[in-house]
Enzyme design. Structure first.
Site, PDB file in Angstrom:
ATOM      1  N   GLY A   8       0.765  -1.890   0.154  1.00 31.34           N
ATOM      2  CA  GLY A   8       0.109  -0.115   0.064  1.00 31.34           C
ATOM      3  C   GLY A   8       0.709   0.932   0.107  1.00 31.34           C
ATOM      4  O   GLY A   8       0.416   2.707   0.937  1.00 31.34           O
ATOM      5  N   ARG A  11       0.683   5.954  -2.088  1.00 33.52           N
ATOM      6  CA  ARG A  11      -0.073   6.988  -1.789  1.00 33.52           C
ATOM      7  C   ARG A  11       0.008   6.623   0.772  1.00 33.52           C
ATOM      8  O   ARG A  11      -0.724   5.374   1.348  1.00 33.52           O
ATOM      9  CB  ARG A  11      -1.972   7.052  -1.729  1.00 33.52           C
ATOM     10  CG  ARG A  11      -2.909   5.992  -0.971  1.00 33.52           C
ATOM     11  CD  ARG A  11      -4.071   6.193  -2.304  1.00 33.52           C
ATOM     12  NE  ARG A  11      -4.814   5.205  -1.506  1.00 33.52           N
ATOM     13  CZ  ARG A  11      -6.275   4.670  -0.840  1.00 33.52           C
ATOM     14  NH1 ARG A  11      -6.023   6.537  -0.149  1.00 33.52           N
ATOM     15  NH2 ARG A  11      -7.034   3.888  -0.665  1.00 33.52           N
ATOM     16  N   VAL A  60      -3.007  -7.635  -1.860  1.00 37.67           N
ATOM     17  CA  VAL A  60      -2.234  -8.513  -0.841  1.00 37.67           C
ATOM     18  C   VAL A  60      -2.691  -9.576  -0.192  1.00 37.67           C
ATOM     19  O   VAL A  60      -2.480 -10.265   0.309  1.00 37.67           O
ATOM     20  CB  VAL A  60      -1.576  -7.631   0.364  1.00 37.67           C
ATOM     21  CG1 VAL A  60      -0.320  -6.904  -0.456  1.00 37.67           C
ATOM     22  CG2 VAL A  60      -2.795  -6.847   1.040  1.00 37.67           C
ATOM     23  N   TYR A 151     -12.623  -4.230  12.052  1.00 40.00           N
ATOM     24  CA  TYR A 151     -11.298  -3.496  12.434  1.00 40.00           C
ATOM     25  C   TYR A 151     -10.253  -3.943  13.243  1.00 40.00           C
ATOM     26  O   TYR A 151      -9.452  -4.279  13.060  1.00 40.00           O
ATOM     27  CB  TYR A 151     -11.652  -2.427  11.738  1.00 40.00           C
ATOM     28  CG  TYR A 151      -9.934  -1.686  11.604  1.00 40.00           C
ATOM     29  CD1 TYR A 151      -9.036  -1.187  10.114  1.00 40.00           C
ATOM     30  CD2 TYR A 151      -9.482  -0.318  12.564  1.00 40.00           C
ATOM     31  CE1 TYR A 151      -8.341  -1.141  10.339  1.00 40.00           C
ATOM     32  CE2 TYR A 151      -9.125   0.486  12.174  1.00 40.00           C
ATOM     33  CZ  TYR A 151      -7.928   0.602  11.018  1.00 40.00           C
ATOM     34  OH  TYR A 151      -6.188   0.949  10.802  1.00 40.00           O
ATOM     35  N   ALA A 153     -10.652  -5.791  15.825  1.00 39.79           N
ATOM     36  CA  ALA A 153     -10.292  -7.604  15.903  1.00 39.79           C
ATOM     37  C   ALA A 153      -9.111  -7.805  14.680  1.00 39.79           C
ATOM     38  O   ALA A 153      -7.733  -8.388  15.500  1.00 39.79           O
ATOM     39  CB  ALA A 153     -11.413  -8.811  15.175  1.00 39.79           C
TER      40      ALA A 153
END
Ligand code: NDP
Length: 242
Positions: A8, A11, A60, A151, A153
């Protein structure tokens, strides 16, 4: 020249990390999925300053794509000796509204994506008896966020993965750490003024962090200056979680 992979990296925080690692002397593999044009622009800008970067497009969450990406990086740059698992996605929903797909999607990118990349990176690092893996978690993985259970978790899972793997691979000379950002100005942060003002009030230092604040810590953890640091979760959050 040693190679660092930033997932990632096209940006947001990832782009700042890619820049910082260039300044540390790494060849940087900039991974992106959807932001191909942004990643190409970043890479061209850095290369025009004399740094060595290349863009590797891959989702990914796909083990096959990740495997191919590592083969490409090894061929076009050199094997990965610093891995920054930065790719992530957030979603705000009441727990009862989270669908099976939401749950899977959030876990896939934030946790399984890191697993996929680590699996491909480790054999070389073990052979070399050297390497640094830096996972970008979140303060919500440490303390939990209302309306972001999946998120939280996933990021808590990433913290657990970091600690367990750090113990397992330390005898092989490999360090594994977590950077845990608080509120950082990127596309991921809600952009409305009301939310920003409310967040600032909750942050002891009184302002939202920048991607560079996170990148500085990642560059430090990647370097020899951090050679005795492994298995740690280090916050970059202006004091929001203490
Ligand atoms: P952005 O939304 O700006 O960037 C998310 C990055 O993740 C993009 O580069 C995106 O690439 C990449 N990404 C998402 N899905 C995939 C995928 N399937 N494969 C490859 N790359 C993917 O967010 P940030 O820069 O803020 O976030 C970076 C990390 O920091 C994340 O892990 C996030 O959870 C964490 N974080 C951020 C905080 C913040 O306040 N900003 C707070 C706490 C943690 P592309 O566009 O190419 O798909």
């Amino acid at each position: 020249m040693r190679t660092a992979l930033v997932t990632g990296g096209g940006r947001g925080i990832g782009a700042a990390v890619a820049r910082a690692l260039c300044h540390e002397g790494y060849a940087v593999a900039v991974n992106c999925n959807k932001s191909y044009d942004e990643a190409l622009r970043l890479s061209a800008e850095l290369n025009s300053c004399g740094f060595v970067t290349k863009v590797f497009r891959c989702d990914v969450t796909s083990p096959d794509e990740v495997k191919r990406m590592f083969e490409d990086i090894e061929r076009e740059l050199s094997p990965v000796s610093v891995l920054v698992n930065n790719a992530g996605a957030a979603q705000q929903k009441l727990f009862c509204d989270i669908t099976d797909k939401d749950f899977q999607d959030i876990l896939s990118v934030n946790l399984t994506g890191a697993f996929n990349c680590i699996r491909e990176a480790l054999p070389y690092m073990i052979r070399e008896k050297k390497g640094s893996i830096i996972n970008i978690a979140s303060m919500w993985g440490q303390v939990g966020a209302s309306c972001e259970v999946h998120y939280s978790a996933a990021k808590a899972g990433l913290i657990g993965l970091t600690k367990a793997l750090a113990k397992e691979v330390a005898p092989s000379g490999i360090r594994v750490n977590c950077v845990s950002p608080g509120a950082i100005f990127t596309d991921m942060l809600p952009q409305d003024k009301e939310t920003i003002d409310r967040l600032k009030e909750e942050i002891p230092l009184g302002y939202i962090g920048s991607p560079e604040d996170v990148a500085n810590l990642v560059a430090f953890l990647a370097s020899e200056k951090a050679s005795y640091i492994t298995g740690q979760v280090i916050g970059v959050n202006g004091g929001m979680v203490i």
